[in-house]
Design an enzyme around this catalytic site. Structure first.
Site, PDB file in Angstrom:
ATOM      1  N   ASP A   9       0.890  -1.166   0.000  1.00 29.89           N
ATOM      2  CA  ASP A   9       0.000   0.000   0.000  1.00 29.89           C
ATOM      3  C   ASP A   9       0.918   1.204   0.000  1.00 29.89           C
ATOM      4  OD1 ASP A   9      -1.655   2.120   0.575  1.00 29.89           O
ATOM      5  OD2 ASP A   9      -2.364   1.347   2.501  1.00 29.89           O
ATOM      6  N   LYS A  70       2.857  11.027  -3.555  1.00 30.96           N
ATOM      7  CA  LYS A  70       1.789  10.341  -4.300  1.00 30.96           C
ATOM      8  C   LYS A  70       0.905  11.339  -5.046  1.00 30.96           C
ATOM      9  CE  LYS A  70      -1.768   6.843  -3.431  1.00 30.96           C
ATOM     10  NZ  LYS A  70      -2.298   5.970  -2.367  1.00 30.96           N
ATOM     11  N   GLU A 147      -7.432   0.556  -4.341  1.00 33.52           N
ATOM     12  CA  GLU A 147      -7.425   0.459  -2.871  1.00 33.52           C
ATOM     13  C   GLU A 147      -8.752  -0.074  -2.302  1.00 33.52           C
ATOM     14  OE1 GLU A 147      -6.105   4.400  -2.000  1.00 33.52           O
ATOM     15  OE2 GLU A 147      -4.068   3.941  -2.667  1.00 33.52           O
ATOM     16  N   ASP A 169     -12.594   5.949   2.844  1.00 31.54           N
ATOM     17  CA  ASP A 169     -11.152   5.933   3.118  1.00 31.54           C
ATOM     18  C   ASP A 169     -10.662   7.340   3.426  1.00 31.54           C
ATOM     19  OD1 ASP A 169      -8.398   5.838   3.022  1.00 31.54           O
ATOM     20  OD2 ASP A 169      -8.279   4.664   1.179  1.00 31.54           O
TER      21      ASP A 169
END
Ligand code: AMP
Length: 578
Positions: A9, A70, A147, A169
């Site tokens: 992850d 990211k 994800e 999330d």
């Protein structure tokens, strides 16, 4: 074992690596922790820092530290770090290299392949950049998965029958909500929505603002320009925020934080969960709106959703769970660690690709909800036995949760703490598993704060403590076998409830509120009878008279008279217990 594939992850704030062993996903520690901060930096002497050490220097040396890379994946940019600059892929590769090395050290063999997760909304360019980062770290990225799909895999949502789930999330710096359709062999992300710049860090920022204002007002000093003081404040605020997920108060103490006129300035500030919740409620509204947008995008209504899965560290915030439950009408699932379930899902996908068998992710959770009762609103009315859950069903154990309660009356010297197990909002419909009385409270006006803490360990032993906040006076009880003893008790409680119903309301099966009132009246009578044992003659007489009044009203089937008598009796009981 040579063809081992790891699951990664690669997160905005934190990254994790996992592998399936003996059929179960295992999170591999990096530098002694399961979570590696996704931060890369250069130390004074040019040494490369990845993870915690890089994160710790960020506030002091932002020009030689890169975080949240990211967010830049897929962009044609160069990110400065020290004297040079790097592509987002190169920075990400340094994080991946660290994770790969940790996996190799743990497994004792080289690792060359990985499954990496990305947000559902990532474009082709962003996915391609993630693959390239893997290549630069000598990792063949055998699959990129979404994800929310990884979370669904980790939760092993049973999908023999097709169903829709919502994955919420909220990480440190990003928020995504996805509607995922699971059917036998296919997991499809139907819609995804979110905010690339919303997360737990924003919650920290609200607290930092609060602390800064406090320092300006109380000490006449603005810490904003002092980088090292600000770094300490940011860290202390994050710690306080995490504490507030489990406790109603948190204290920030930072000694020698600043100097003013040659004198040290210390920071000491108490935060209340309620005031903190006020600060972040706007952000939570925004996430719920996003959830509705995602549902709309998927062409579904809230009632079409069968499960909600929580992912990302910030979803440990109790207000988020409460609001989701209220908004979507179901309790979100949170048995798995929200920081780790995406990596676990990636590892499961990796194992499936390499032909390994995978078993359920096993965690110890409490099968019951535990809580206490208090005066609070129930169905829009104040009610003395409103159930206040502290530890929710399916919470991983061991767990400790606290709540604050206020005394009702001026000069109230004692309270009775009742401990229940069950799901009903009316505590009297749950199973009482213990109680104790805390006496000798300070003689102060109503609103004296009592903090009650429930601690449940892996052996099912529940420890309940109530503590007067102002003095520290406390009393506690230990209930052995809290998670195992109920079947018998539940049966008895059910029998008792039924016997009350058949005695008093044989013909009216469809009147749940009346039924509840009857059960409630019965429980009050039992309580009054217990109190009579130690009451003085005058109080005893009052109790006897009111119990008679309640019984008569029940026997007559007169709902209004019952209500009046019950109110009088419960007032008297409260008066006597105070
Ligand atoms: P993630 O990016 O998923 O690792 O999430 C990190 C975010 O979760 C950070 O903002 C953390 O401060 C936050 N976080 C971690 N634990 C808790 C907690 N117990 N309560 C509230 N926020 C938390």
């Amino acid at each position: 074992m040579s063809d081992i594939i790891i699951g990664i992850d690669l997160g905005t704030t934190n990254s994790e690596v996992a592998v399936v062993q003996a059929g179960r996903p295992h999170i591999i520690e990096v530098d002694g922790a399961e979570i590696l901060p996704s931060v890369v930096g250069l130390a004074d002497d040019g040494t490369l820092l990845v993870g915690r050490s890089a994160r710790n220097q960020y506030a002091l040396y932002p020009d030689r530290t890169v975080r949240s890379v990211k967010r830049r994946m897929g962009e044609d940019v160069r990110l400065p770090m020290g004297d040079q600059d790097y592509t987002p892929q190169e920075i990400s590769a340094l994080i991946l290299r660290r994770l790969k090395k940790a996996a190799e050290d743990y497994l004792g063999q080289p690792v060359a392949k990985a499954v990496i997760t990305v947000p559902a909304y990532f474009s082709d360019a962003q996915r391609q950049a993630t693959r390239e980062a893997g290549g630069l770290a000598d990792l063949d990225v055998v699959r990129i998965i979404n994800e929310p799909t990884a979370a669904a895999l980790a939760y092993e949502v049973d999908h023999k029958e097709p169903k829709n789930i919502l994955v919420y999330d909220l990480g440190g710096g990003t928020f995504d909500v996805s509607v995922v359709r699971l059917s036998q062999d296919v997991t499809e992300v139907l819609a995804s929505h979110g905010n690339n710049h919303l997360g737990g860090d924003d919650f920290d920022a609200k607290l930092v603002e609060h602390v800064t204002t406090h320092l300006k007002e109380q000490a006449g000093i603005d810490p904003s320009d002092d980088r090292s003081a600000m770094a300490r404040i940011v860290r202390a605020c994050e710690t306080a925020k995490i504490t507030l997920s489990d406790a109603p108060f948190s204290r920030i103490e930072e000694e020698y934080l600043l100097e003013k006129d040659g004198e040290p300035v210390h920071l000491s500030l108490e935060l209340e969960r309620i005031e903190y919740e006020d600060m972040i409620t706007g952000y939570i509204d925004e996430t719920l709106e996003a959830a509705h947008t995602a549902l709309k995008g998927a062409g579904l209504a809230a009632t079409d959703i069968r499960e909600i899965l929580l992912v990302g560290g910030a979803t440990r915030t109790p207000l988020i769970r409460q609001r989701l439950e209220r908004e979507l009408g179901m309790q979100p699932r949170s048995e798995l660690d929200p920081d780790l379930c995406v990596a676990a899902g990636a590892a499961i996908q990796a194992a499936v690709i390499s032909g390994q068998q995978v078993a359920r992710v096993l965690v110890d959770v409490t099968p019951y909800t535990f809580g206490t009762s208090a005066w609070a609103e129930l169905n829009g009315e104040p009610y003395p036995y409103t159930f206040i859950p502290l530890i929710r069903k399916n919470t991983p154990i061991p767990v400790t949760k606290s709540e604050a309660f206020d005394t009702m009356h001026d000069g109230q010297r004692a309270i009775e703490v009742q401990i229940y197990q069950g799901e009903d909002p009316d505590a009297l419909n749950n199973t009482k598993i213990g109680s104790f009385r805390i006496e000798g409270l300070s003689d102060v006006p109503a609103g004296n704060v009592i903090v009650t803490t429930f601690a449940l360990d892996v052996n099912g032993i529940l420890n309940v403590t109530s503590r007067e906040k102002r003095t520290g006076l406390e009393k506690q009880i230990t209930i052995d076998n809290a998670t195992a003893r109920f079947e018998q008790q539940e049966l008895e409680a059910a029998r008792k409830r039924l016997s009350v119903l058949t005695e008093d309301e044989p013909q009216d099966e469809d009147a749940p509120s009346e039924r509840r009132e009857t059960v409630q009246a019965q429980a009050l009578i039992e309580k009054a009878e217990r109190l009579m044992e130690n009451a003085n003659a005058e109080d005893k007489e009052d109790l006897v008279n009111l119990v008679e009044a309640v019984r008569d009203a029940l026997a007559d089937g007169d709902a209004d008279a019952t209500e009046r008598a019950v109110t009088e009796l419960s007032d008297l009981i409260y008066y006597l217990e105070s």
